[in-house]
Design a protein around this motif. Structure first.
Motif, mmCIF file in Angstrom:
data_model
loop_
_atom_site.group_PDB
_atom_site.id
_atom_site.type_symbol
_atom_site.label_atom_id
_atom_site.label_comp_id
_atom_site.label_asym_id
_atom_site.label_seq_id
_atom_site.Cartn_x
_atom_site.Cartn_y
_atom_site.Cartn_z
ATOM 1 N N MET A 25 52.228 12.258 27.011
ATOM 2 C CA MET A 25 50.804 11.635 27.321
ATOM 3 C C MET A 25 50.255 11.689 28.902
ATOM 4 O O MET A 25 49.338 12.211 29.248
ATOM 5 C CB MET A 25 50.628 10.246 26.682
ATOM 6 C CG MET A 25 50.626 10.535 25.153
ATOM 7 S SD MET A 25 49.421 11.378 24.463
ATOM 8 C CE MET A 25 47.878 10.373 24.875
ATOM 9 N N ILE A 26 51.328 11.207 29.612
ATOM 10 C CA ILE A 26 51.368 11.025 31.066
ATOM 11 C C ILE A 26 51.261 12.377 31.687
ATOM 12 O O ILE A 26 50.303 12.766 32.632
ATOM 13 C CB ILE A 26 52.324 10.308 31.850
ATOM 14 C CG1 ILE A 26 52.209 8.749 31.607
ATOM 15 C CG2 ILE A 26 52.356 10.403 33.321
ATOM 16 C CD1 ILE A 26 53.185 7.961 32.075
ATOM 17 N N VAL A 61 47.110 5.556 28.230
ATOM 18 C CA VAL A 61 47.823 5.310 26.896
ATOM 19 C C VAL A 61 49.414 5.864 26.926
ATOM 20 O O VAL A 61 50.249 5.062 26.423
ATOM 21 C CB VAL A 61 47.248 6.250 25.796
ATOM 22 C CG1 VAL A 61 48.300 6.398 24.459
ATOM 23 C CG2 VAL A 61 45.887 5.725 25.272
ATOM 24 N N GLY A 62 49.749 6.715 27.706
ATOM 25 C CA GLY A 62 51.115 6.939 28.125
ATOM 26 C C GLY A 62 51.740 5.845 28.670
ATOM 27 O O GLY A 62 53.219 5.615 28.307
ATOM 28 N N ILE A 63 51.164 5.222 29.672
ATOM 29 C CA ILE A 63 51.852 4.116 30.588
ATOM 30 C C ILE A 63 52.227 3.093 29.444
ATOM 31 O O ILE A 63 52.995 2.343 29.550
ATOM 32 C CB ILE A 63 51.161 3.704 31.769
ATOM 33 C CG1 ILE A 63 51.389 4.832 32.588
ATOM 34 C CG2 ILE A 63 51.532 2.420 32.058
ATOM 35 C CD1 ILE A 63 50.162 4.713 33.899
ATOM 36 N N TRP A 68 55.250 -0.591 26.412
ATOM 37 C CA TRP A 68 55.815 -1.205 25.089
ATOM 38 C C TRP A 68 57.172 -0.865 24.783
ATOM 39 O O TRP A 68 57.966 -1.650 24.295
ATOM 40 C CB TRP A 68 54.940 -0.719 23.851
ATOM 41 C CG TRP A 68 55.087 -1.145 22.588
ATOM 42 C CD1 TRP A 68 54.665 -2.253 22.086
ATOM 43 C CD2 TRP A 68 56.168 -0.741 21.656
ATOM 44 N NE1 TRP A 68 55.016 -2.772 21.023
ATOM 45 C CE2 TRP A 68 56.090 -1.896 20.689
ATOM 46 C CE3 TRP A 68 56.899 0.290 21.523
ATOM 47 C CZ2 TRP A 68 56.839 -1.619 19.555
ATOM 48 C CZ3 TRP A 68 57.624 0.377 20.461
ATOM 49 C CH2 TRP A 68 57.529 -0.519 19.345
ATOM 50 N N SER A 69 57.605 0.326 25.163
ATOM 51 C CA SER A 69 59.014 0.701 24.742
ATOM 52 C C SER A 69 60.166 -0.132 25.536
ATOM 53 O O SER A 69 61.215 -0.230 25.050
ATOM 54 C CB SER A 69 59.442 2.205 24.718
ATOM 55 O OG SER A 69 59.427 2.542 26.130
ATOM 56 N N LEU A 82 48.388 1.794 20.238
ATOM 57 C CA LEU A 82 48.953 2.843 21.085
ATOM 58 C C LEU A 82 49.074 4.113 20.399
ATOM 59 O O LEU A 82 48.707 5.174 20.860
ATOM 60 C CB LEU A 82 50.063 2.475 21.974
ATOM 61 C CG LEU A 82 49.709 1.312 23.088
ATOM 62 C CD1 LEU A 82 51.079 0.689 23.469
ATOM 63 C CD2 LEU A 82 48.981 1.811 24.326
ATOM 64 N N LEU A 83 49.715 4.022 19.451
ATOM 65 C CA LEU A 83 50.116 5.305 18.574
ATOM 66 C C LEU A 83 48.738 5.921 17.939
ATOM 67 O O LEU A 83 48.710 7.168 18.039
ATOM 68 C CB LEU A 83 51.149 4.995 17.349
ATOM 69 C CG LEU A 83 52.641 4.557 18.133
ATOM 70 C CD1 LEU A 83 53.394 4.127 16.816
ATOM 71 C CD2 LEU A 83 53.306 5.883 18.654
#
Length: 135
Positions: A25-26, A61-63, A68-69, A82-83
């Motif tokens: 996404m980034i 969203v990528g960040i 989150w991970s 987020l997903l």
């Protein structure tokens, strides 16, 4: 150095799919942010689609997925939001790529559309394997 090693170890052992999706996404967001004239069709929406907010949303969203991970809290609602946001963005981007490919006839846009469609399917796989409730 030890903290960095633990963070990388935690990132790849607990939620590697989220981290990979976040990096993707980034990457897509960076391409959209750097290229000021990426979208050229439909003419009435060019200014909106080429806005930095579109690329910035992909990056945010990528960040969020990467954060989150590596987080210890890992709220299910945050993961779901987020997903779903990444699925919406990837579906819109894939559709836009296919529309641009149809209008322009450029094969690299077809390829980009298929790649983003595959990433969207990967996102659906991550959604299907994620927890839905606190048990």
């Amino acid at each position: 150095m030890n903290k960095l090693h633990q963070t990388i170890k935690h990132l790849w052992l607990n939620h590697p799919q989220h981290a990979l999706l976040g990096l993707t996404m980034i990457g897509v967001g960076t391409i959209l942010l750097v290229n000021r004239y990426y979208f050229f069709w439909p003419p009435f929406a060019v200014h909106i689609l080429n806005d930095d907010l579109v690329g910035g949303t992909f990056i945010a969203v990528g960040i969020g997925l990467i954060c989150w991970s590596v987080s210890n809290k890992n709220r299910i609602s945050t993961n779901r939001n987020l997903l779903v946001a990444s699925a919406v963005l990837l579906a819109a981007e894939s559709t836009a790529e296919f529309c641009h490919a149809f209008i322009s006839g450029r094969p690299h846009m077809v390829m980009a559309g298929f790649l983003e469609l595959i990433i969207l399917l990967f996102d659906f796989l991550v959604i299907s394997n994620s927890k839905k409730h606190n048990y």
